[in-house]
Motif scaffolding. Structure first.
Motif, short mmCIF file in Angstrom:
data_model
loop_
_atom_site.label_atom_id
_atom_site.label_comp_id
_atom_site.label_asym_id
_atom_site.label_seq_id
_atom_site.Cartn_x
_atom_site.Cartn_y
_atom_site.Cartn_z
N ASN A 131 17.60 -65.27 -22.74
CA ASN A 131 17.22 -65.33 -24.16
C ASN A 131 16.87 -66.76 -24.55
N ARG A 132 15.65 -66.93 -25.11
CA ARG A 132 15.19 -68.24 -25.55
C ARG A 132 14.85 -68.18 -27.03
N ARG A 133 15.35 -69.13 -27.79
CA ARG A 133 15.10 -69.19 -29.23
C ARG A 133 14.09 -70.30 -29.54
N PHE A 134 12.98 -69.92 -30.16
CA PHE A 134 11.95 -70.86 -30.56
C PHE A 134 12.05 -71.10 -32.06
N ARG A 135 12.12 -72.36 -32.46
CA ARG A 135 12.19 -72.71 -33.88
C ARG A 135 10.87 -73.36 -34.31
N LEU A 136 10.22 -72.77 -35.31
CA LEU A 136 8.97 -73.30 -35.85
C LEU A 136 9.25 -74.02 -37.16
N ARG A 137 8.56 -75.12 -37.38
CA ARG A 137 8.66 -75.85 -38.65
C ARG A 137 7.27 -76.28 -39.09
N PHE A 138 7.10 -76.45 -40.39
CA PHE A 138 5.85 -76.94 -40.92
C PHE A 138 5.75 -78.45 -40.71
#
Length: 245
Positions: free
Chosen positions: A233-240
Motif C-alpha cells: 500500500n502506497r499513499r500519494f499526497r497531492l498539494r497545490f
C-alpha cells in the motif's frame, strides 16, 4: 414517504446559489431541502459548507452537508441559529472558494489514477491536500516524475464532463471501477461516470463528486509525499502549488 432531494450539483458543479424549499427537519439542527447545490459528504469528499438566505434577508450558516438515512434526501446542518420552518423558501449559498478547491483537487486525484494505474484502496479530498492510496508493491516510484506527468495532463487542458450509464453497462465494463474496496452506488438503475478527454480518451470512472470543467483549472499541483502504508500500500499526497525547495 418523503420526496427525494434533487441533487442539482450532479449536473452543474458551478451552481453556487440555488433557490430551495424546506421539506422536513432532521435532528436538532438539520433541514431537508427539495433541491440542493450543496455536496453531501461521501466518496472521500467532505460535505459543503456555506449559508442559507431566508426571506427576511437573514443569513444562517451551513456547517456541514450530509445524506439522510436512506441517501435519498440531502440534509443541511445549520449553525446555532433558528432554523426555517417546513415550507419556507430560501436561497442556498455554497462557500464557493472552498468548493472550487475541492473540485480542483478531486479532478487532480482522477488524473493521478491515470498516471498511477493501480487499484485504489483509499481516498480523501481536501482544500489544500488530497490523497490516494494504491495497491502497488513498487517502492521506488519517483514523485517528481509523477508530478511531471500530472502537469502534462493539466496543461493539455482536457475537457471534464459527466455521463450516465446503466447498471448493465457498468457490469459489462468492470474496468471503469478503479476502487479495490468500494463499489459505485446502485439501485437507481443508472450510474454517474466522470469522463476526462474527448470520448474518454484520458479517463472514465464512476464518481458522484464535483469536478472542474477543464483540466487547466486544476492549476499547479505536485506530489508532496509518497508513504509506505503496508507491504503493497502506497499513499500519494497531492498539494497545490510548487514543491518546497
Amino acid at each position: 414517504m418523503m420526496a427525494r432531494t434533487e441533487a442539482a450539483y450532479l449536473d452543474d458543479a458551478y451552481l453556487s446559489t440555488l433557490e430551495a424549499t424546506v421539506v422536513a427537519h432532521e435532528g436538532d439542527r438539520g433541514i431537508v431541502v427539495d433541491r440542493c447545490n450543496f455536496y453531501p459528504a461521501g466518496g472521500g469528499q467532505p460535505g459543503d459548507t456555506g449559508s442559507i438566505e431566508l426571506a427576511d434577508g437573514r443569513q444562517v450558516p451551513v456547517v456541514d452537508t450530509r445524506y439522510g438515512e436512506d441517501r435519498s434526501q440531502i440534509v443541511l446542518h445549520l449553525g446555532d441559529s433558528d432554523r426555517p420552518a417546513v415550507g419556507d423558501r430560501m436561497v442556498l449559498h455554497v462557500d464557493w472558494a472552498r468548493r472550487y478547491k475541492m473540485m480542483r483537487m478531486h479532478t487532480a486525484l482522477h488524473l493521478l489514477t491515470v498516471v498511477c494505474p493501480f487499484p485504489v484502496t483509499g481516498a480523501a479530498v481536501g482544500e489544500d491536500e488530497g490523497r490516494l492510496d494504491f495497491d502497488m508493491p513498487e517502492a521506488d516510484t519517483d514523485k517528481d516524475e509523477v508530478t511531471k506527468a500530472l502537469a502534462k495532463l493539466v496543461d493539455e487542458n482536457h475537457k471534464v464532463f459527466t455521463r450516465w450509464i446503466t447498471d448493465e453497462e457498468l457490469d459489462a465494463n468492470p474496468g471503469l471501477v478503479k476502487s479495490a474496496n468500494v463499489r459505485p452506488p446502485r439501485g437507481t438503475g443508472r450510474v454517474r461516470v466522470v469522463v476526462i478527454g474527448e470520448d474518454g480518451s484520458i479517463d472514465s470512472q464512476p464518481c458522484g463528486g464535483t469536478h472542474v470543467g477543464e483540466t487547466q483549472e486544476i492549476g499547479e499541483i505536485y506530489v508532496a509525499k509518497i508513504e509506505k502504508k503496508g507491504r503493497t500500500n502506497r499513499r500519494f499526497r497531492l498539494r497545490f502549488g510548487h514543491p518546497a525547495v
